[in-house]
Design an enzyme around this catalytic site. Sequence first.
Site, PDB file in Angstrom:
ATOM      1  N   CYS A  57    -135.039  26.254 -38.994  1.00 59.68           N
ATOM      2  CA  CYS A  57    -134.419  27.456 -37.971  1.00 59.68           C
ATOM      3  C   CYS A  57    -134.116  26.668 -36.936  1.00 59.68           C
ATOM      4  CB  CYS A  57    -135.400  28.523 -37.546  1.00 59.68           C
ATOM      5  SG  CYS A  57    -136.066  29.312 -39.266  1.00 59.68           S
ATOM      6  N   ARG A  83    -129.612  22.258 -39.660  1.00 64.07           N
ATOM      7  CA  ARG A  83    -131.222  22.371 -40.052  1.00 64.07           C
ATOM      8  C   ARG A  83    -131.345  23.493 -40.784  1.00 64.07           C
ATOM      9  NH1 ARG A  83    -134.111  19.834 -35.291  1.00 64.07           N
ATOM     10  NH2 ARG A  83    -135.723  21.119 -36.034  1.00 64.07           N
ATOM     11  N   TRP A 125    -133.461  29.911 -41.533  1.00 65.20           N
ATOM     12  CA  TRP A 125    -133.615  29.290 -42.740  1.00 65.20           C
ATOM     13  C   TRP A 125    -134.928  30.305 -43.448  1.00 65.20           C
ATOM     14  CZ3 TRP A 125    -137.674  26.874 -45.735  1.00 65.20           C
ATOM     15  CH2 TRP A 125    -137.285  26.257 -46.923  1.00 65.20           C
ATOM     16  N   ASN A 158    -139.489  29.918 -34.722  1.00 66.39           N
ATOM     17  CA  ASN A 158    -139.639  28.800 -35.445  1.00 66.39           C
ATOM     18  C   ASN A 158    -141.222  28.787 -36.095  1.00 66.39           C
ATOM     19  OD1 ASN A 158    -136.827  28.383 -35.259  1.00 66.39           O
ATOM     20  ND2 ASN A 158    -137.115  26.427 -34.629  1.00 66.39           N
ATOM     21  N   GLY A 159    -141.085  28.646 -37.191  1.00 69.87           N
ATOM     22  CA  GLY A 159    -142.544  28.352 -37.803  1.00 69.87           C
ATOM     23  C   GLY A 159    -142.896  29.371 -38.585  1.00 69.87           C
ATOM     24  N   GLU A 179    -134.108   8.371 -56.157  1.00 73.35           N
ATOM     25  CA  GLU A 179    -133.389   8.865 -54.938  1.00 73.35           C
ATOM     26  C   GLU A 179    -131.872   9.432 -55.247  1.00 73.35           C
ATOM     27  OE1 GLU A 179    -133.811   9.998 -52.130  1.00 73.35           O
ATOM     28  OE2 GLU A 179    -131.893   9.508 -51.039  1.00 73.35           O
ATOM     29  N   LYS A 198    -130.534  13.150 -54.815  1.00 68.50           N
ATOM     30  CA  LYS A 198    -129.110  13.345 -54.183  1.00 68.50           C
ATOM     31  C   LYS A 198    -128.138  14.269 -54.940  1.00 68.50           C
ATOM     32  CE  LYS A 198    -129.701  12.323 -50.830  1.00 68.50           C
ATOM     33  NZ  LYS A 198    -130.854  11.628 -50.409  1.00 68.50           N
ATOM     34  N   GLU A 219    -129.557  17.720 -55.077  1.00 66.14           N
ATOM     35  CA  GLU A 219    -129.618  18.460 -53.963  1.00 66.14           C
ATOM     36  C   GLU A 219    -128.037  18.922 -53.429  1.00 66.14           C
ATOM     37  OE1 GLU A 219    -130.558  15.412 -50.987  1.00 66.14           O
ATOM     38  OE2 GLU A 219    -131.176  17.113 -49.521  1.00 66.14           O
ATOM     39  N   HIS A 225    -141.701   7.466 -74.146  1.00 62.28           N
ATOM     40  CA  HIS A 225    -142.934   8.131 -74.134  1.00 62.28           C
ATOM     41  C   HIS A 225    -142.611   9.767 -73.902  1.00 62.28           C
ATOM     42  CE1 HIS A 225    -145.124   4.747 -74.254  1.00 62.28           C
ATOM     43  NE2 HIS A 225    -144.694   4.165 -73.020  1.00 62.28           N
ATOM     44  N   LYS A 230    -132.192  20.831 -43.128  1.00 60.95           N
ATOM     45  CA  LYS A 230    -132.302  19.383 -42.783  1.00 60.95           C
ATOM     46  C   LYS A 230    -133.860  18.937 -42.159  1.00 60.95           C
ATOM     47  CE  LYS A 230    -130.787  15.309 -41.760  1.00 60.95           C
ATOM     48  NZ  LYS A 230    -130.323  14.582 -43.077  1.00 60.95           N
TER      49      LYS A 230
HETATM   50  C1  AGP Z   1    -133.187  14.530 -48.552  1.00 56.37           C
HETATM   51  O1  AGP Z   1    -131.649  14.304 -48.875  1.00 56.37           O
HETATM   52  C2  AGP Z   1    -133.565  15.496 -47.833  1.00 56.37           C
HETATM   53  N1  AGP Z   1    -132.906  16.068 -47.137  1.00 56.37           N
HETATM   54  C3  AGP Z   1    -135.119  15.555 -47.989  1.00 56.37           C
HETATM   55  O2  AGP Z   1    -135.533  15.253 -49.112  1.00 56.37           O
HETATM   56  C4  AGP Z   1    -135.783  14.881 -46.502  1.00 56.37           C
HETATM   57  O3  AGP Z   1    -135.768  13.510 -46.800  1.00 56.37           O
HETATM   58  C5  AGP Z   1    -137.350  15.545 -46.483  1.00 56.37           C
HETATM   59  O4  AGP Z   1    -137.196  16.577 -46.244  1.00 56.37           O
HETATM   60  C6  AGP Z   1    -138.010  14.537 -45.381  1.00 56.37           C
HETATM   61  O5  AGP Z   1    -137.318  14.797 -44.191  1.00 56.37           O
HETATM   62  P1  AGP Z   1    -137.785  13.686 -42.816  1.00 56.37           P
HETATM   63  O6  AGP Z   1    -137.481  12.659 -43.480  1.00 56.37           O
HETATM   64  O7  AGP Z   1    -137.139  14.215 -41.571  1.00 56.37           O
HETATM   65  O8  AGP Z   1    -139.296  13.836 -42.698  1.00 56.37           O
END
Ligand code: AGP
Length: 610
Positions: free
Chosen positions: A2, A27, A75, A100-101, A483, A487, A490, A506, A605
Amino acid sequence: MCGIVGATSERRVSGILLEGLKRLEYRGYDSAGIAVIDKSQHLQTIKRTGKVQALADAIDETPVDGTIGIAHTRWATHGGVTERNAHPHLSEHEIAVVHNGIIENHETLREQLQALGYEFVSQTDTEVIAHLIHHERKTHNDLLDALKAAVRQLEGAYGTVVMDTKDPERLVVARSGSPLVIGVGIGENFVASDQLALLPVTRKFIYLEEGDVADINRSDIKIYDSANEAVEREVIDSDVNYDAGGKGQYRHFMLKEIHEQPIAVRNALEGRLSETTVLDDAFGEGAADLFKTIEHVQIIACGTSYHAGMVAKYWLESMANISCNVEIASEFRYRQSFVRPNSLLVTISQSGETADTLAALRLSKEMGYRGSLTICNVATSSMVRESDLAFMTRAGAEIGVASTKAFTTQLTGLLMLTVAIGKYRGMNEQQQAAIVKALQTLPAKLEEAVELDTEIEALAPDFASKDHSLFLGRGNQYPIAMEGALKLKEISYIHAEAYAAGELKHGPLALIDEEMPVIVVAPNNELLEKLKSNVEEVRARGGIMYVFSDKNARFTSDDTMNVLNVCHCDEVIAPIVYTIPLQLLSYYVAIIKGTDVDQPRNLAKSVTVE
Ligand code: AGP
């Protein structure tokens, strides 16, 4: 996650608040809201689900007019995505709160407040803060005292900003577990969850510390620490450069950030290498003293940053001659782990605010680690401030939710860390110099990799109609395959899984058919022949493969295999170089699928709640 913005000024604040929300939207972005106190001391509130633009359109139709206000992008955690659940939350049309939180004891508090007659209109945990402050204000003359009394009853994490129509010149704020920064203006002051929100109005910032509460009006800022002592916090001049509309020639921030990687990595290397080694200072003052004494490295991170940590384990153990464990932060923090003597705790985080990673860092301080280092992109973040050492990745603001340049600069930092630690553990001068030489070639190699853009775009249609995909790699390319899979899922919402290619037989081999594209990351290294056997296993079962490889690896395209030649590079930097084609692939598949590339559904984010 948020985003929070607050402002108290002589001018109308709705424009400032909206611009701040737009800058924070990357974010978290399922709904947004604003509240201002107008001239007749009434709250004007507008909330909308969807993007900040929906809120902006609503304000265009029905302007809100006030010189003090708070705003929020949500969020969702507690309660669905509805206008009722969007912030600000009100109590008795007098108190307005953004938060936030997560308030962990919200159910108990809700029951207590309901028993006192408060009516709840949302399903959120935040609404308890509004009613609690309203209730406390009955017995406390001052709004700040009411806030202090309320936060004493909160369990969990909060960054919160509060307004009161009965005291319409003040914003009172509290921080515990969720960052807040005060923006210092001239005749006006601001508060936000991230300085990016306030860059159009000020360059001077005060970062609140854990347990701080603050009292902000147009001309004055008072801060009290967790012991309720008045404190002075340093005012920092920000040199961050962020242009909210700054996609330049690119259609999305993600594509821009992919293309920025050569320069981002160049910046990460700048001034940190000698001809023959990595300078310890890159990791902060006292790094050499700490590195000399450590015998084990424990890496903690989440998501993409965790994948960077996994690559680092291969590097540290094979080249720096030191044992290394890597763990997902949300697992690490809730299990009893064994701390080896003289261990260095390394957190990796783009934002430096990820709740689980930050909690793990805090936990480690009581666990007997020799010291802590963070590899981070945000100099003012909690992780940088709370770690003994920091390596700043210098990637520049990363706006796309899918992490790209943050990852490759993290890897660059971790390869440098391998040399910085290795030189105290028997890595000889030639070995150090060889890695330095490879690092020096990295920006140019990344430029070559980025030039694959059009070729990769041409492959994307093959994936867009598929529901599943498999990514394979071996050795330090296995985390790169992970990774790549992250991507793709995501931003294109295609299910993608990564396997160490040797694991195929396996179980996952059962999945192979012509509907399951298999992406193979295959640089020309010592594991190539092993990988080629795995490729044959897939071919024999009718799988369609996309092989990202070096010309010298001698793969040839045919009916079952599409080979994409990646530039030849030193083996040690290959994980960084091979990341780029995978990023481009997910980007172009997402474009065909028409997803929201920079703000994919359900994600945020910076994940500042656990
Ligand atoms: C990756 O594309 C994501 N946005 C997510 O996995 C991200 O790397 C993760 O939330 C960790 O965030 P940070 O690097 O800000 O700690």
